[in-house]
Motif scaffolding. Structure first.
Motif, short mmCIF file in Angstrom:
data_model
loop_
_atom_site.label_atom_id
_atom_site.label_comp_id
_atom_site.label_asym_id
_atom_site.label_seq_id
_atom_site.Cartn_x
_atom_site.Cartn_y
_atom_site.Cartn_z
N THR A 147 0.97 -1.34 0.71
CA THR A 147 0.22 -0.19 0.36
C THR A 147 1.28 1.28 -0.07
O THR A 147 0.36 2.09 -0.44
N GLN A 182 2.35 1.76 -3.64
CA GLN A 182 1.40 2.48 -4.21
C GLN A 182 0.75 3.72 -4.10
O GLN A 182 0.77 4.64 -5.10
N CYS A 183 1.27 4.51 -2.92
CA CYS A 183 1.01 5.64 -2.53
C CYS A 183 1.96 6.77 -3.18
O CYS A 183 1.70 7.69 -3.00
N THR A 232 1.74 7.17 -6.74
CA THR A 232 0.56 8.33 -6.94
C THR A 232 1.36 9.24 -7.30
O THR A 232 1.10 10.87 -7.70
N SER A 289 -5.77 11.93 6.38
CA SER A 289 -4.82 10.98 5.85
C SER A 289 -4.65 9.91 6.49
O SER A 289 -4.86 8.86 6.66
N ILE A 318 -6.01 6.19 5.19
CA ILE A 318 -4.47 5.36 5.60
C ILE A 318 -5.49 3.83 6.09
O ILE A 318 -4.97 2.61 5.25
N THR A 327 -5.15 14.50 -3.46
CA THR A 327 -4.37 14.09 -4.16
C THR A 327 -3.12 13.42 -3.67
O THR A 327 -2.49 12.84 -2.90
N ASN A 353 -2.64 14.30 0.60
CA ASN A 353 -3.09 12.92 1.05
C ASN A 353 -1.82 12.04 0.64
O ASN A 353 -1.89 10.66 1.94
N ASN A 354 -1.22 11.73 -0.24
CA ASN A 354 -0.34 10.44 -0.31
C ASN A 354 0.53 10.62 0.32
O ASN A 354 1.57 10.13 0.44
N ALA A 362 0.20 9.65 4.10
CA ALA A 362 0.08 8.35 3.88
C ALA A 362 1.64 7.62 3.94
O ALA A 362 1.74 6.44 4.28
N CYS A 363 2.49 7.83 2.55
CA CYS A 363 3.83 7.33 2.79
C CYS A 363 4.84 8.44 4.06
O CYS A 363 4.87 7.00 4.88
#
Length: 363
Positions: free
Chosen positions: A74, A77-78, A81, A119, A123, A229, A232-233, A236-237
């Motif tokens: 996951t 993938q973030c 992005t 976020s 997640i 987006t 947010n990513n 997340a990372c």
């Protein structure tokens, strides 16, 4: 004759989207061309969405890959992005706006902090979603995480004090009944994973919370979904790194025998590309159709996905198992249809009230 002409004009306007009433323009698209575009967009959405589910299943639970690191999958993938968003932003400096249009994105700590609550939910949503897919499989995946509609109703009442109509509640009851019947039938076949059900329920809850927090956070990114987006990513990372350490996934990766293989990284990158693409094609489908049609298309796609999974994995399912899927998909469709009718009714009342106010004011 005039009445017939008027009705035909209205029908043509509705079909080809001619809101200005200038039906004689040669630049207007024909109904056939527009229908073909819509069909292509819907097919693209189905292809990307279904392929992404099967690809994630491979990355998360393939016996040949044998990688027990769902958080890392996951996280990657973030990361893809984030790189794509930044890359598209840089390309806008050399490509004309009429060819490529993408909002400006940069690392702004203030915006990152504003987006952080969303976020955290984001997640949870993507992690529990992938864990649900890992433990349940593609065929039962639709039923396993079908409660987002039910949670929408509950959270709308608890957080926003919004009530729900009787028909919408009945639709939720059908979804819940299909969910429980599906659990019973999956258990009867000996393929039920309570861990997968648990993650599916959490994923459904996070999907509902994600929708609520998205509306709250959008003003911080000037209403841009692509900026949201990106930030947010990025969050997340950053947040995934300590989570991977806590759950021992870095140790798993160090001892993973395919870490140096190009095939593995190629599949991971393709998964990230599809994860990025699903956001684009979702917006594209809504643009070419409507939010209501998008939801109906998503429900039909879930049905096709379930059938494909059963055939692909050569599974045999009982009549009641299929009934549970039909209940979930039927209940979801009914809920979408009911909410669509309610929204149209509210819009019609707003227009009527606006006309009455103009008449009262003498305009």
């Amino acid at each position: 004759m005039s009445m017939t002409l008027k009705r035909s004009n209205i029908l043509r306007m509705a079909l080809i989207g001619d809101t200005e009433g200038d039906l004689g323009k040669g630049s207007r698209e024909s109904f056939l061309v527009k229908a073909m575009k819509i069909a292509l967009v819907v097919m693209l959405y189905w292809f990307i969405s279904i392929t992404m589910v099967f690809l994630n299943k491979y990355l998360l639970d393939s016996p040949s890959l044998h990688l027990n690191a769902p958080l890392f999958v996951t996280f990657y993938q973030c990361l893809v992005t984030v790189v794509l968003c930044k890359g598209l932003n840089l390309l806008t400096h050399v490509i004309p706006p009429n060819v490529l249009e993408f909002p400006s994105v940069r690392f702004d700590l203030k915006v990152l902090r504003s987006v952080l609550p969303l976020s955290v939910v984001f997640i949870g949503m993507i992690t529990f979603n992938n864990l649900c897919l890992k433990y349940l499989g593609v065929a039962f995946y639709t039923v396993g995480r079908c409660l987002s509609t039910v949670f929408n109703v509950i959270l709308s009442y608890v957080l926003l004090k919004q009530t729900t109509s009787l028909y919408a509640l009945l639709s939720c009851g059908v979804i819940l009944g299909g969910f429980l019947l599906g659990i019973d039938q999956e258990g009867a076949e000996g393929t039920l994973s309570w861990m997968g059900i648990f993650f599916g329920v959490l994923a459904s809850l996070c999907v509902s919370l994600n929708a609520i927090y998205t509306k709250k956070v959008l003003p911080a990114v000037d209403g841009s979904i692509w900026r949201l987006t990106f930030y947010n990513n990025v969050n997340a990372c950053i947040l995934f790194l300590p989570l991977m350490i806590v759950f021992g996934e870095l140790h798993t990766l160090i001892h993973f025998d395919k870490l140096s293989e190009l095939h593995f990284w190629g599949m991971m990158t393709v998964g990230g590309l599809f994860g990025f693409a699903i956001g684009y094609v979702t917006g594209l489908q809504i643009k070419f159709t409507s939010p209501l049609t998008h939801n109906i298309s998503g429900t039909a796609k879930a049905c096709a996905q379930t059938v494909l999974a059963v055939f692909y994995y050569e599974q045999t399912k009982s009549f009641l198992w299929w009934t549970s899927n039909l209940m979930v998909l039927g209940g979801s469709s009914c809920y979408t249809w009911v909410k669509g009718l309610e929204m149209k009714k509210v819009q019609a009342q707003s227009v009527q009230n606006g006309s009455e106010e103009k008449n009262d004011s003498g305009v």
